[in-house]
Design an enzyme around this catalytic site. Structure first.
Site, short mmCIF file in Angstrom:
data_model
loop_
_atom_site.label_atom_id
_atom_site.label_comp_id
_atom_site.label_asym_id
_atom_site.label_seq_id
_atom_site.Cartn_x
_atom_site.Cartn_y
_atom_site.Cartn_z
N LEU A 238 46.21 132.45 130.72
CA LEU A 238 45.83 133.84 130.48
C LEU A 238 44.61 134.23 131.30
O LEU A 238 43.72 133.42 131.54
CB LEU A 238 45.53 134.07 128.99
CG LEU A 238 46.62 133.70 127.98
CD1 LEU A 238 46.25 134.24 126.59
CD2 LEU A 238 47.98 134.23 128.39
N CYS A 239 44.57 135.51 131.68
CA CYS A 239 43.44 136.01 132.45
C CYS A 239 42.28 136.37 131.54
O CYS A 239 41.89 137.54 131.44
CB CYS A 239 43.88 137.24 133.25
SG CYS A 239 44.22 136.81 134.95
N THR A 240 41.76 135.36 130.85
CA THR A 240 40.56 135.54 130.05
C THR A 240 39.86 134.19 129.92
O THR A 240 40.54 133.17 129.72
CB THR A 240 40.87 136.09 128.63
OG1 THR A 240 39.72 135.85 127.79
CG2 THR A 240 42.07 135.41 128.00
N LEU B 261 49.25 139.37 127.01
CA LEU B 261 49.56 139.07 128.41
C LEU B 261 51.02 138.81 128.73
O LEU B 261 51.38 138.47 129.86
CB LEU B 261 48.68 137.93 128.94
CG LEU B 261 47.36 138.49 129.49
CD1 LEU B 261 46.20 137.57 129.28
CD2 LEU B 261 47.51 138.81 130.96
#
Ligand code: PLP
Length: 406
Positions: free
Chosen positions: A354-356, A394
């Protein structure tokens, strides 16, 4: 390097290729990754441990820990009751257990949920005066005598628990001093009063703290029963049994808790002489039975650190990322699935796709080397996994969940 929690006993001694329920991790992963695999034999062993420690106390499973229907089907026959907290959970519980053994707690039960529980014959754990009034009105309309227990917001708390749920202002239950009037309202309104439910906290590892809370709960139930002027058929003592997730955690000594409870019950006040007692457990029964398997997609170096990037992450296993009710992020036990027991050769951060930056399953953990294509196991994934994670976040696909045949 930061420490990891202990690999649970059923897996800790394994060497070489990780086996879950007798099958190699890679075989389970043939179905596609990421996935959860649950071994119901581990749950059955936990139930036997409970039975050995607690003679004559009912065991309930709090299904929010893991409501997967195939797992519930395995657990239902082993326990005395199921505790649910929504109409959706009620439906799942009714599929595997008779209604009289199901209880429904939770603040904010909607009218349709109250009606479903009353119509099914499950026990409602009443959480407020307003809910009591709605319950009686709906039962009147349905022409059914509702089974209702009072959920008490106790004036005791479970010391050292991960999540305290007693001894303070709370949306859960009714403050102890208001309970006698509530129970009279229910009895006078024609309800079948089933007793008290007291839940003081979660994830406690101190036997002394759990035993003290249980003793205080028995005393509280006796005091409330005296004020009501009626004996409760059942007192649900809550649960709160924790499991070791992190480095330094030691298992709860449930034999010590059982011995203390037996002594408490042997000397209980006369008004509770005919009362049955129940303990409701979620994570203690199922957490160690689940393994989350994800595949390494990439490994890379940045700023002198190694990152293993998996195809699974917090969208399936939020708790392991430290974002499900923990104050300080600590590492769950992890392993490279075909290198069990091998010495660590590197320090790596294990992250999800995930982009976090929150999507981190292992922060600078010591592991044997893993390459793209290898499987990483995240243990203690049997409780608060798939259904307690933001799976839509996401847009990755959901994880498969497989229950091994017993
Ligand atoms: C969540 C919950 C449980 C289960 O807690 P665990 O820590 O998983 O054992 C039991 N009872 C109630 C009322 C709960 O809300």
């Amino acid at each position: 390097m930061k420490p990891m929690g202990p690999i649970p006993p059923d897996f800790a001694e394994q060497r070489g290729v990780l086996a879950i329920a007798g099958r190699a991790a890679a075989e389970w992963a043939d179905a596609g990754t990421p996935l959860f695999v649950y071994d119901p034999a581990i749950v059955a062993a936990r139930v036997r441990r409970f039975r050995a420690a607690f003679a004559d106390v009912d065991l309930h499973y709090a299904i929010k820990a893991n409501p997967l229907p195939a797992l519930l089907a395995a657990i239902g026959p082993l326990v005395d009751g199921l505790d649910v907290a929504s109409a959706g959970e009620l439906d799942r519980a009714l599929a595997v257990k008779p209604p009289a053994s199901i209880s429904f707690a939770g603040p904010g039960k909607r009218d349709d949920e109250l009606a479903a529980a009353i119509a099914a014959g499950a026990t409602l754990h009443c959480e407020s005066k307003g809910e009591a009034a709605r319950t009686l009105a709906i039962a009147g309309r349905l022409g059914i005598r509702p089974r209702v227990a009072a959920r008490v917001n106790p004036d005791v708390e479970l010391k050292g628990s991960g999540m305290k749920m007693g001894g303070r202002p709370s949306p859960f239950g009714v403050d102890a001093d208001r309970v006698p009037a509530l129970v009279r309202l229910l009895i006078d309104g024609g309800a079948d009063w089933r007793g008290f439910h007291v839940y003081a906290g979660s994830q406690a590892l101190s036997a002394e703290a759990v035993a003290d809370t249980q003793a205080a709960t028995v005393a509280l139930a006796a005091r409330l029963a005296e004020e009501v002027g009626a004996a409760p058929p059942l007192v649900n003592l809550g649960g709160g049994f924790g499991i070791p997730y992190f480095a330094g955690d030691l298992p709860l000594d449930i034999d010590a808790v059982g011995m203390r409870l037996a002594a408490t019950l042997a000397h209980r006040p006369p008004i509770l002489a005919a009362t049955r007692f129940a303990i409701e457990l979620g994570r203690w029964l199922v957490a160690e039975a689940g393994v989350y398997l994800a595949r390494v997609v990439d490994r890379k170096e940045s700023g002198g650190e190694t990152f293993l990037i998996l195809d699974g992450g917090l969208h399936h296993q939020l708790a392991a990322s430290g974002n499900f009710g923990t104050v300080v992020r600590r590492n769950y036990p992890l392993a490279v699935a075909h290198r069990m027991g091998e010495p660590a050769t590197e320090t790596a951060s294990v992250v999800g796709p995930l982009c976090t930056p929150l999507d981190r399953l292992g922060d600078r953990v010591a592991l044997p080397r893993a390459e793209p294509g290898d499987l990483v196991a995240v243990f203690l994934a049997g409780a608060y996994g798939a259904t307690a994670s933001p799976s839509a976040f996401l847009g990755h696909p959901p994880a498969a969940e497989i229950v091994a045949a017993r």
